[in-house]
Design an enzyme around this catalytic site. Sequence first.
Site, PDB file in Angstrom:
ATOM      1  N   HIS A  75     -28.705  16.997  77.775  1.00 18.26           N
ATOM      2  CA  HIS A  75     -28.670  16.584  76.300  1.00 18.26           C
ATOM      3  C   HIS A  75     -29.569  15.426  76.278  1.00 18.26           C
ATOM      4  CE1 HIS A  75     -24.683  18.573  75.739  1.00 18.26           C
ATOM      5  NE2 HIS A  75     -24.443  18.412  76.769  1.00 18.26           N
ATOM      6  N   ASN A 148     -18.727  19.725  72.168  1.00 18.65           N
ATOM      7  CA  ASN A 148     -19.966  20.805  72.110  1.00 18.65           C
ATOM      8  C   ASN A 148     -19.448  21.840  71.041  1.00 18.65           C
ATOM      9  OD1 ASN A 148     -21.554  19.880  74.283  1.00 18.65           O
ATOM     10  ND2 ASN A 148     -20.586  21.453  75.499  1.00 18.65           N
TER      11      ASN A 148
HETATM   12 FE1  HDE Z   1     -21.700  16.652  79.817  1.00 18.24          FE
HETATM   13  N1  HDE Z   1     -22.903  14.907  80.701  1.00 18.24           N
HETATM   14  N2  HDE Z   1     -21.013  17.005  81.662  1.00 18.24           N
HETATM   15  N3  HDE Z   1     -20.342  17.990  79.014  1.00 18.24           N
HETATM   16  N4  HDE Z   1     -22.240  16.103  78.039  1.00 18.24           N
HETATM   17  C1  HDE Z   1     -23.786  14.324  79.752  1.00 18.24           C
HETATM   18  O1  HDE Z   1     -23.982  12.013  80.147  1.00 18.24           O
HETATM   19  C2  HDE Z   1     -21.250  16.207  82.749  1.00 18.24           C
HETATM   20  C3  HDE Z   1     -19.733  18.631  79.551  1.00 18.24           C
HETATM   21  C4  HDE Z   1     -21.660  16.735  76.767  1.00 18.24           C
HETATM   22  O2  HDE Z   1     -25.153  12.381  73.334  1.00 18.24           O
HETATM   23  C5  HDE Z   1     -24.250  13.054  80.551  1.00 18.24           C
HETATM   24  O3  HDE Z   1     -25.012  10.080  78.970  1.00 18.24           O
HETATM   25  C6  HDE Z   1     -20.415  16.746  84.048  1.00 18.24           C
HETATM   26  C7  HDE Z   1     -18.505  19.512  78.984  1.00 18.24           C
HETATM   27  C8  HDE Z   1     -22.492  16.049  75.601  1.00 18.24           C
HETATM   28  O4  HDE Z   1     -25.331  11.111  74.620  1.00 18.24           O
HETATM   29  C9  HDE Z   1     -23.749  13.436  81.945  1.00 18.24           C
HETATM   30  C10 HDE Z   1     -20.056  17.833  83.376  1.00 18.24           C
HETATM   31  C11 HDE Z   1     -19.027  19.086  77.525  1.00 18.24           C
HETATM   32  C12 HDE Z   1     -23.486  15.021  76.068  1.00 18.24           C
HETATM   33  C13 HDE Z   1     -22.809  14.464  81.855  1.00 18.24           C
HETATM   34  C14 HDE Z   1     -20.288  18.040  81.992  1.00 18.24           C
HETATM   35  C15 HDE Z   1     -20.171  18.282  77.641  1.00 18.24           C
HETATM   36  C16 HDE Z   1     -23.310  15.180  77.501  1.00 18.24           C
HETATM   37  C17 HDE Z   1     -25.815  13.243  80.599  1.00 18.24           C
HETATM   38  C18 HDE Z   1     -19.137  18.908  84.082  1.00 18.24           C
HETATM   39  C19 HDE Z   1     -18.262  19.619  76.358  1.00 18.24           C
HETATM   40  C20 HDE Z   1     -24.409  14.155  75.571  1.00 18.24           C
HETATM   41  C21 HDE Z   1     -26.187  11.922  79.652  1.00 18.24           C
HETATM   42  C22 HDE Z   1     -17.820  18.408  84.715  1.00 18.24           C
HETATM   43  C23 HDE Z   1     -16.894  19.266  76.184  1.00 18.24           C
HETATM   44  C24 HDE Z   1     -23.908  12.965  75.141  1.00 18.24           C
HETATM   45  C25 HDE Z   1     -25.037  11.327  79.536  1.00 18.24           C
HETATM   46  C26 HDE Z   1     -24.845  12.105  74.187  1.00 18.24           C
HETATM   47  C27 HDE Z   1     -23.659  14.248  78.506  1.00 18.24           C
HETATM   48  C28 HDE Z   1     -21.931  15.070  82.874  1.00 18.24           C
HETATM   49  C29 HDE Z   1     -19.771  19.031  81.145  1.00 18.24           C
HETATM   50  C30 HDE Z   1     -20.693  17.678  76.849  1.00 18.24           C
HETATM   51  C31 HDE Z   1     -24.808  13.536  83.284  1.00 18.24           C
HETATM   52  C32 HDE Z   1     -20.458  16.296  85.363  1.00 18.24           C
HETATM   53  C33 HDE Z   1     -17.591  20.399  79.425  1.00 18.24           C
HETATM   54  C34 HDE Z   1     -22.204  16.230  74.194  1.00 18.24           C
HETATM   55  O5  HDE Z   1     -22.901  12.389  82.313  1.00 18.24           O
END
Ligand code: HDE
Length: 702
Positions: A75, A148
């Site tokens: 992202h 999302n």
């Molecule tokens: Fe994320 N995800 N994610 N994700 N995600 C990040 O956090 C993570 C997942 C989502 O605009 C990171 O600050 C893991 C689902 C958005 O700043 C990180 C898992 C959904 C954004 C991270 C998921 C999301 C992130 C990277 C699996 C939809 C952007 C930078 C378990 C519900 C936020 C940050 C923004 C960002 C980890 C799965 C949505 C690495 C470990 C499911 C919208 O922390």
Amino acid sequence: MSASKIKTERGEGGELHQLASDASDTLTTQQGVAVADDQNSLRLGERGPTLLEDFHFREKIFHFDHERIPERVVHARGFGVHGRFVLKESLADYTTAKILTEVGEETPMFVRFSTVAGNKGSFDLARDVRGFAVKFYTKEGNWDIVANNIPVFFIQDAIKFPDMVHAAKQEPDRGFPQAQTAHDNFWDFISLTPESMHMIMWIMSDRAIPRSFRFMEGFGVHSFRLIDAKGKGTYVKFHFKPKMGLQSVLWNEALKINGSDPDFHRRDLWDAIDLGSPPEWDFGVQLFDDDFADQFEFDVLDATKIIPEEQVPVKIIGSFVLDAHVDNFFAETEQVAFCTQNVVPGIGFTNDPLLQGRNFSYLDTQLKRLGSPNFTHIPINQPRGCPVMNYQQDGHMAMRNPKGRVNYEPNSWGGPRENPATGYRHFAAEENGRKAQVRSATFADHYSQARQFFISQEPIERKHIGDALVFELSKCERVDIREKMVGHLRNIDETLAKTVATGLGLKKLPAAAEAAATPRDDLPPSAALSIIRNGPQSFAGRKLGILVSDGAEAAIVEALIAAVEKLGAVYEIVAPQVGGATLDDGGLLAARQKIDGGPSVLYDAVALVLSPEGAAMLASDKTAKDFVADAFGHAKFIGYVADALPLIDKAGIGEEDMDPGLIELADASSVESFLQSCGQLRFWDRELRVDLDAQAFLDNAS
Ligand code: HDE
């Protein structure tokens, strides 16, 4: 001070010095020391070496060298805006959270839209999931729904997230491809991960190439929990529904938009806010209890599954509008730190293994990106509706430092204390079982909802899913990966598998993949899953491109502009020169785009208002022919005056190709009916006639 009043001086080397008039516009160092010369560093002799003594020079370069912070690992490319949420219906029966119980209250919020795979400088229209991360600054603390635009995810357990992301992003040896999943590593991983099949249907659908952030849904994905005053829990899934309906672009269009305007989505939202038409979403919840969870076909803790709206309707309880730009992109969009763990009293988690993993990951990643546990002191991350009082202290860049002697609790000096009445209480779930690395058998069905999604699509949407799979898998070099994927598709829909196999040129249909649980084919279609069925039937908020030339009929242009404005849509004038065109009434109409910079992919529909001379001139221009040919190929509505026919013809659209999506603009009333038709957004019938792959699709579908 206006630029013209600034006093200037030339230096000995001819360089320009703009001089301050008084202290109010005097440039200073970070220490507040006035700067006398910002054009020349301190040197020994006019052509001699630069001296270390020049503290202003060193400070300026030092700061510049450290301007970047690590981009988000996923992202990275995002766009943030401010907004306001208003509750219209109370959920007091289910939760104590004030934001969900105080009807009429306005809660400030910040939203960051993003793509997942691409780096910060990638293009907006990648085929990808869009992040829709929301921070509500509630009276009881910050509540983040890190959502999302797709309601399911690739994997069921957070431990697979690094593998999934590594496979999707650039391959490690070569550092490409950028912002796309059309490569071997991604499809290799997917072909070995059957749990991702439902998500694959979504990302191969047009959901992954939205026309605008404004026309996208948002989903909290996981089952969360609402908690009432007695500690009783109710499951909840969060939904955001755009008031202007859903809309996406075509893949061929997305490829071209990325070339002509890599900032297409952010510019669209920026312009909508500037024009005073900020987008709005309904905020909805699906509420259900343990009884429902027990009898539901799938596990409500499995993030690769939806709960169809037909089974648990989305109850709309409020809405939000996104109506204000950030003041500074870095300070807000880049530094905002969303954390799934940010919840307020009355809202809690479930055991969804993805959500549990996320609750660790988001907090952890902020430290890496923002460099200090004090990232919560950055203004965009600070709670706004309530005080922050605790004994956490010090660390890098501590901005909020307590006064006085006491920095521990309990203490005899006074200061903040626990509050059992209003403090956050976790849901008291009864848990037991063996400690083991296992996946519940209730997570084993990987294909049934993928099929349900596919059969819920309109025929043209099904074609697009097939097209996308063929495109992506054609970019894989390994034939075995292509075959394995078709094997999975056979468990989803046989016609889709056959169409993709034909598109890939496979000589025989591979065997179906082995399924952990027998795929069901009895799940009914759900109307909520189709973009087209949830489109607006109106041109409001959309954009018409009007191609004009010198001598074009002013009355038609005026009628188009009036009709567009009446509908709440917008327009852009495109002309051979950006200076504009002199219309047949002698008036000069300024253009927003020169034809070379304003291809038709930037518009939802186009109108060709040309004089005979203008049409003849443009008929020999490649870009003008592309303008028309692309609009036609992308199934757009095209309004034209009869004089524009030579250009249409030269664009390869002969008399036999003319269809009801091409509408002649003879007078004001035909202009009105053209814009009414534009409300359908696309003339889809045409696509089946202009695409080679359509035949395989039609043959297999029949
Ligand atoms: Fe994320 N995800 N994610 N994700 N995600 C990040 O956090 C993570 C997942 C989502 O605009 C990171 O600050 C893991 C689902 C958005 O700043 C990180 C898992 C959904 C954004 C991270 C998921 C999301 C992130 C990277 C699996 C939809 C952007 C930078 C378990 C519900 C936020 C940050 C923004 C960002 C980890 C799965 C949505 C690495 C470990 C499911 C919208 O922390």
